[in-house]
Design an enzyme around this catalytic site. Structure first.
Site, mmCIF file in Angstrom:
data_model
loop_
_atom_site.group_PDB
_atom_site.id
_atom_site.type_symbol
_atom_site.label_atom_id
_atom_site.label_comp_id
_atom_site.label_asym_id
_atom_site.label_seq_id
_atom_site.Cartn_x
_atom_site.Cartn_y
_atom_site.Cartn_z
ATOM 1 N N TYR A 35 -8.448 -2.983 -9.886
ATOM 2 C CA TYR A 35 -8.158 -2.687 -8.478
ATOM 3 C C TYR A 35 -8.356 -1.194 -8.191
ATOM 4 O O TYR A 35 -9.020 -0.816 -7.225
ATOM 5 C CB TYR A 35 -6.730 -3.133 -8.136
ATOM 6 C CG TYR A 35 -6.392 -3.022 -6.671
ATOM 7 C CD1 TYR A 35 -6.828 -3.976 -5.758
ATOM 8 C CD2 TYR A 35 -5.640 -1.954 -6.185
ATOM 9 C CE1 TYR A 35 -6.521 -3.874 -4.414
ATOM 10 C CE2 TYR A 35 -5.326 -1.840 -4.839
ATOM 11 C CZ TYR A 35 -5.766 -2.808 -3.955
ATOM 12 O OH TYR A 35 -5.466 -2.701 -2.621
ATOM 13 N N ASP A 70 -17.865 -14.860 3.564
ATOM 14 C CA ASP A 70 -17.485 -14.364 2.244
ATOM 15 C C ASP A 70 -18.111 -12.983 2.099
ATOM 16 O O ASP A 70 -19.332 -12.862 1.961
ATOM 17 C CB ASP A 70 -17.990 -15.312 1.146
ATOM 18 C CG ASP A 70 -17.631 -14.808 -0.243
ATOM 19 O OD1 ASP A 70 -17.121 -13.679 -0.366
ATOM 20 O OD2 ASP A 70 -17.874 -15.553 -1.214
ATOM 21 N N LYS A 109 -11.241 0.515 -5.674
ATOM 22 C CA LYS A 109 -10.909 1.327 -4.502
ATOM 23 C C LYS A 109 -11.432 2.763 -4.652
ATOM 24 O O LYS A 109 -11.850 3.384 -3.673
ATOM 25 C CB LYS A 109 -9.391 1.308 -4.264
ATOM 26 C CG LYS A 109 -8.847 -0.085 -3.899
ATOM 27 C CD LYS A 109 -9.505 -0.642 -2.642
ATOM 28 C CE LYS A 109 -8.821 -1.903 -2.129
ATOM 29 N NZ LYS A 109 -9.403 -2.399 -0.867
HETATM 30 N N1 LIG Z 1 -0.889 -4.639 1.126
HETATM 31 C C1 LIG Z 1 -0.945 -3.487 0.466
HETATM 32 O O1 LIG Z 1 0.054 -3.022 -0.087
HETATM 33 C C2 LIG Z 1 -2.228 -2.701 0.409
HETATM 34 C C3 LIG Z 1 -2.155 -1.354 0.016
HETATM 35 C C4 LIG Z 1 -3.334 -0.597 -0.032
HETATM 36 C C5 LIG Z 1 -4.541 -1.165 0.334
HETATM 37 N N2 LIG Z 1 -4.573 -2.478 0.722
HETATM 38 C C6 LIG Z 1 -5.879 -2.997 1.121
HETATM 39 O O2 LIG Z 1 -5.833 -3.293 2.499
HETATM 40 C C7 LIG Z 1 -6.748 -4.364 2.812
HETATM 41 C C8 LIG Z 1 -6.028 -5.437 3.601
HETATM 42 O O3 LIG Z 1 -5.010 -5.981 2.780
HETATM 43 P P1 LIG Z 1 -3.758 -6.831 3.343
HETATM 44 O O4 LIG Z 1 -2.578 -6.274 2.673
HETATM 45 O O5 LIG Z 1 -3.826 -6.911 4.821
HETATM 46 O O6 LIG Z 1 -4.084 -8.234 2.634
HETATM 47 P P2 LIG Z 1 -3.974 -9.759 3.107
HETATM 48 O O7 LIG Z 1 -3.961 -10.523 1.829
HETATM 49 O O8 LIG Z 1 -2.881 -9.934 4.092
HETATM 50 O O9 LIG Z 1 -5.378 -9.979 3.853
HETATM 51 C C9 LIG Z 1 -6.590 -9.960 3.175
HETATM 52 C C10 LIG Z 1 -7.574 -10.830 3.929
HETATM 53 O O10 LIG Z 1 -8.846 -10.735 3.252
HETATM 54 C C11 LIG Z 1 -9.424 -12.027 3.238
HETATM 55 N N3 LIG Z 1 -10.394 -12.149 2.146
HETATM 56 C C12 LIG Z 1 -10.159 -12.148 0.809
HETATM 57 N N4 LIG Z 1 -11.308 -12.325 0.139
HETATM 58 C C13 LIG Z 1 -12.297 -12.429 1.066
HETATM 59 C C14 LIG Z 1 -13.716 -12.619 0.998
HETATM 60 N N5 LIG Z 1 -14.333 -12.760 -0.189
HETATM 61 N N6 LIG Z 1 -14.403 -12.660 2.144
HETATM 62 C C15 LIG Z 1 -13.774 -12.539 3.354
HETATM 63 N N7 LIG Z 1 -12.456 -12.377 3.471
HETATM 64 C C16 LIG Z 1 -11.714 -12.318 2.346
HETATM 65 C C17 LIG Z 1 -8.244 -12.970 3.055
HETATM 66 O O11 LIG Z 1 -8.571 -14.303 3.441
HETATM 67 C C18 LIG Z 1 -7.192 -12.314 3.942
HETATM 68 O O12 LIG Z 1 -7.249 -12.829 5.264
HETATM 69 C C19 LIG Z 1 -7.305 -4.830 1.457
HETATM 70 O O13 LIG Z 1 -8.567 -4.257 1.245
HETATM 71 C C20 LIG Z 1 -6.296 -4.294 0.463
HETATM 72 O O14 LIG Z 1 -6.865 -4.098 -0.821
HETATM 73 C C21 LIG Z 1 -3.453 -3.243 0.779
#
Ligand SMILES: NC(=O)c1ccc[n+]([C@@H]2O[C@H](COP(=O)([O-])OP(=O)(O)OC[C@H]3O[C@@H](n4cnc5c(N)ncnc54)[C@H](O)[C@@H]3O)[C@@H](O)[C@H]2O)c1
Length: 256
Positions: A156, A63, A160
């Site tokens: 959010y 976590d 960020k």
């Molecule tokens: N998808 C988008 O459009 C987008 C855009 C900009 C930034 N992001 C950022 O990119 C990163 C990856 O996002 P993604 O789209 O691959 O999301 P995703 O939901 O596919 O993956 C996120 C992962 O983080 C894990 N997670 C969540 N809380 C956790 C915790 N407390 N401890 C450990 N693991 C934890 C989840 O289990 C999951 O495997 C994130 O930081 C997200 O904010 C995503």
């Protein structure tokens, strides 16, 4: 370019069970790194580990918002692979569009804890090992939402924006130790997270992806997890050895 870009390096990738983290873990392993898949979702992390070369992947249930959990994960990394050379903070949680007066204290805290405090916690445990080796690369996956706001993404965007500034503060602090700290700001990306930004049923979520997200990208398509992995590979490897404190938008032009 000859050989593997990350041969002999150990990389910790948080959020490696899904989306961008999974793509980063796979590409890093292909490029020769030993990879620790640190994710809350144990089963999914184990599944990703099975797709990586044998002996190169260590799934660790973590976590990232919990100090003891992060400490144990870094300890396990060092006792298994001997070092931490690369740290990618990719774990994150989204926020469904919420008016500020309806945002709960719990949601605010969770968003900031997982998306921002995690960078402090992983750094405080990994940096001593990087300092000992006089090298390291930390890559924080923030978001284009950290520099360009959307209505209703209050917590959010704040999480960020803070992640970006914390990264710069760490970059200047850690430069004397040859530890580089950089940020990737993804634009709207095709991962399980994207639909969770939208309140509504399945049809509304699908319509929202098109109307809100794809239409906001000048290049006209969603970002793929592999696009983020390629950028992370550059920042993790010696190709970027003189780059620190940089914020790289990988966003199809959304941030222009
Ligand atoms: N998808 C988008 O459009 C987008 C855009 C900009 C930034 N992001 C950022 O990119 C990163 C990856 O996002 P993604 O789209 O691959 O999301 P995703 O939901 O596919 O993956 C996120 C992962 O983080 C894990 N997670 C969540 N809380 C956790 C915790 N407390 N401890 C450990 N693991 C934890 C989840 O289990 C999951 O495997 C994130 O930081 C997200 O904010 C995503």
């Amino acid at each position: 370019m000859n050989g593997q870009l990350l041969a002999g390096k150990t990389a910790v990738v948080t959020g490696a069970a899904s989306g961008m983290g999974k793509a980063i873990a796979k590409l890093f392993a292909e490029q020769g790194a030993s990879v620790v898949l640190a994710d809350l979702n144990k089963e999914a992390a184990e599944k990703v580990a099975q797709e990586l070369p044998e002996g190169k992947a260590l799934p660790v249930q973590t976590d990232v918002s919990d100090d003891q959990s992060v400490a144990a994960m870094i300890q396990q990394t060092v006792s298994t692979f001997g070092s931490v050379d690369v740290l990618v903070n990719c774990a994150g949680v989204p926020q469904a569009f919420t008016p500020i007066e309806e945002l709960s204290l719990e949601q605010w805290d969770r968003t900031l804890n997982v998306n921002t405090k995690s960078i402090f916690l992983t750094a405080r445990h990994a940096v001593p090992h990087m300092k000992a080796g006089n090298k390291g690369s930390i890559i924080n996956i923030a978001s284009i939402a950290g520099i360009r706001a959307r209505p209703g993404l209050n917590a959010y965007c704040a999480s960020k924006g803070a992640a970006i500034m914390l990264s710069k503060a760490l970059a200047i602090e850690l430069a004397p130790f040859k530890i580089r700290v950089n940020v990737i700001n993804p634009g709207p990306a095709e991962t399980p997270m994207l639909g969770k930004f939208i309140n509504g049923d399945e049809a509304e979520v699908e319509a929202g992806k098109k109307d809100i997200f794809i239409s906001s990208v000048p290049l006209g398509t969603l970002i793929q997890p592999e696009d983020i992995a390629q950028a992370a590979l550059y920042l993790a490897s010696d190709l970027s050895k003189i780059v620190t404190g940089e914020v790289m938008n990988v966003d199809g032009g959304r941030g222009i």
